[in-house]
Design an enzyme around this catalytic site. Structure first.
Site, PDB file in Angstrom:
ATOM      1  N   ASP A 199       0.874  -1.163   0.000  1.00  0.00           N
ATOM      2  CA  ASP A 199       0.000   0.000   0.000  1.00  0.00           C
ATOM      3  C   ASP A 199       0.925   1.231   0.000  1.00  0.00           C
ATOM      4  OD1 ASP A 199      -2.244   1.738   0.670  1.00  0.00           O
ATOM      5  OD2 ASP A 199      -1.430   1.746   2.713  1.00  0.00           O
ATOM      6  N   LEU A 200       0.418   2.404  -0.351  1.00  0.00           N
ATOM      7  CA  LEU A 200       1.267   3.599  -0.359  1.00  0.00           C
ATOM      8  C   LEU A 200       1.077   4.446   0.902  1.00  0.00           C
ATOM      9  CD1 LEU A 200       0.956   4.625  -4.143  1.00  0.00           C
ATOM     10  CD2 LEU A 200       2.910   3.549  -3.013  1.00  0.00           C
ATOM     11  N   ASP A 201      -0.134   5.072   1.047  1.00  0.00           N
ATOM     12  CA  ASP A 201      -0.359   6.008   2.155  1.00  0.00           C
ATOM     13  C   ASP A 201      -0.214   5.323   3.521  1.00  0.00           C
ATOM     14  OD1 ASP A 201      -0.929   7.923   0.224  1.00  0.00           O
ATOM     15  OD2 ASP A 201      -3.109   7.719   0.425  1.00  0.00           O
ATOM     16  N   LYS A 217      -9.851  -3.051  -2.606  1.00  0.00           N
ATOM     17  CA  LYS A 217      -8.483  -3.537  -2.847  1.00  0.00           C
ATOM     18  C   LYS A 217      -8.463  -4.951  -3.434  1.00  0.00           C
ATOM     19  CE  LYS A 217      -4.880  -1.067  -1.263  1.00  0.00           C
ATOM     20  NZ  LYS A 217      -4.097  -0.381  -0.260  1.00  0.00           N
ATOM     21  N   SER A 225      -2.750   0.913  -4.366  1.00  0.00           N
ATOM     22  CA  SER A 225      -3.282   2.028  -3.581  1.00  0.00           C
ATOM     23  C   SER A 225      -4.672   2.395  -4.076  1.00  0.00           C
ATOM     24  CB  SER A 225      -2.350   3.239  -3.709  1.00  0.00           C
ATOM     25  OG  SER A 225      -2.974   4.391  -3.195  1.00  0.00           O
ATOM     26  N   ARG A 226      -5.522   2.800  -3.126  1.00  0.00           N
ATOM     27  CA  ARG A 226      -6.886   3.204  -3.466  1.00  0.00           C
ATOM     28  C   ARG A 226      -7.000   4.721  -3.508  1.00  0.00           C
ATOM     29  NH1 ARG A 226     -10.307   0.646   1.115  1.00  0.00           N
ATOM     30  NH2 ARG A 226     -11.931   1.420  -0.258  1.00  0.00           N
ATOM     31  N   ASP A 259      -1.600  -0.534   6.082  1.00  0.00           N
ATOM     32  CA  ASP A 259      -1.873  -0.032   7.432  1.00  0.00           C
ATOM     33  C   ASP A 259      -3.354  -0.094   7.799  1.00  0.00           C
ATOM     34  OD1 ASP A 259      -2.119   2.210   5.451  1.00  0.00           O
ATOM     35  OD2 ASP A 259      -2.943   3.191   7.234  1.00  0.00           O
TER      36      ASP A 259
HETATM   37 MG   LIG Z   1      -2.705   3.145   3.673  1.00  0.00          MG
END
Ligand SMILES: [Mg+2]
Length: 188
Positions: A30-32, A119, A88-89, A142
């Site tokens: 995931d990114l964020d 996802k 990533s969403r 996360d």
């Molecule tokens: Mg995230």
């Protein structure tokens, strides 16, 4: 070949597979709050982003940083021959791609799935694009809802703390656990 011999041969084969270490073929991030400590579509940083005197900043001069263990984590995975994907969403994919450009991470990442939606869809597409089975994937995110969704596919999904993101320690431990989980399930 009699039945007893077959059983013994099967047990020997299983013991061999138990001692073999199996790594994932693909690690998805995931990114964020997993690779960087903010949500890109929250616009805590105002585009455009660019380098000024060696610092990556937004238009107001605020410095933008990723979590400290990147890109070392990507290098570690590459050394082990594990491919890398991002999922990533975010509602601001352009910004996410821009940061990946600026961090110079394209040399590590094999697959990009950056767009809003469930996802599970990202993973179905990653599976199709890479040809890699879900049970040979490891995933770091996360958010518990993403972990729950993606786990149903048979992916080894690891929840990371949103304040520290994915760390080298977590990734190393998760790779070790991946091998243990896979080897014990293949011998049962
Ligand atoms: Mg995230």
């Amino acid at each position: 070949m009699n039945r007893l011999f077959c059983t013994v041969a099967k047990n020997v084969a299983n013991n061999n597979s138990t001692s073999r270490i199996t790594l994932p073929r693909l690690a998805i991030f995931d990114l964020d709050h997993t690779v960087w400590p903010f949500g890109i579509d929250g616009f805590q940083y105002t585009p455009p982003y660019f380098y000024h005197e060696g610092q990556l900043i937004d238009v107001h001069g605020k410095e933008i940083r990723h979590f400290p263990d990147f890109p070392r984590i990507f290098e570690l995975l590459q050394e082990k021959g594990i491919q890398i994907a991002v999922a990533s969403r975010t509602k601001y994919p352009t910004g996410a791609y821009r940061l990946i450009d600026l961090f110079d991470w394209h040399k590590y990442i094999n697959y990009y799935h950056i767009y809003p939606g469930e996802k599970i869809k990202h993973f179905e597409r990653i599976n199709k694009e890479s040809g890699i089975d879900f049970d040979r994937m490891i995933f770091f995110d996360d958010e518990q809802r993403n972990i729950n969704d993606v786990s149903t596919l048979g992916v080894d999904a690891i929840l990371v703390n949103n304040e520290t993101g994915a760390t080298e320690k977590i990734v190393r431990e998760s790779l070790e656990n991946f091998a243990i989980k896979r080897n014990s399930s293949s011998s049962s």
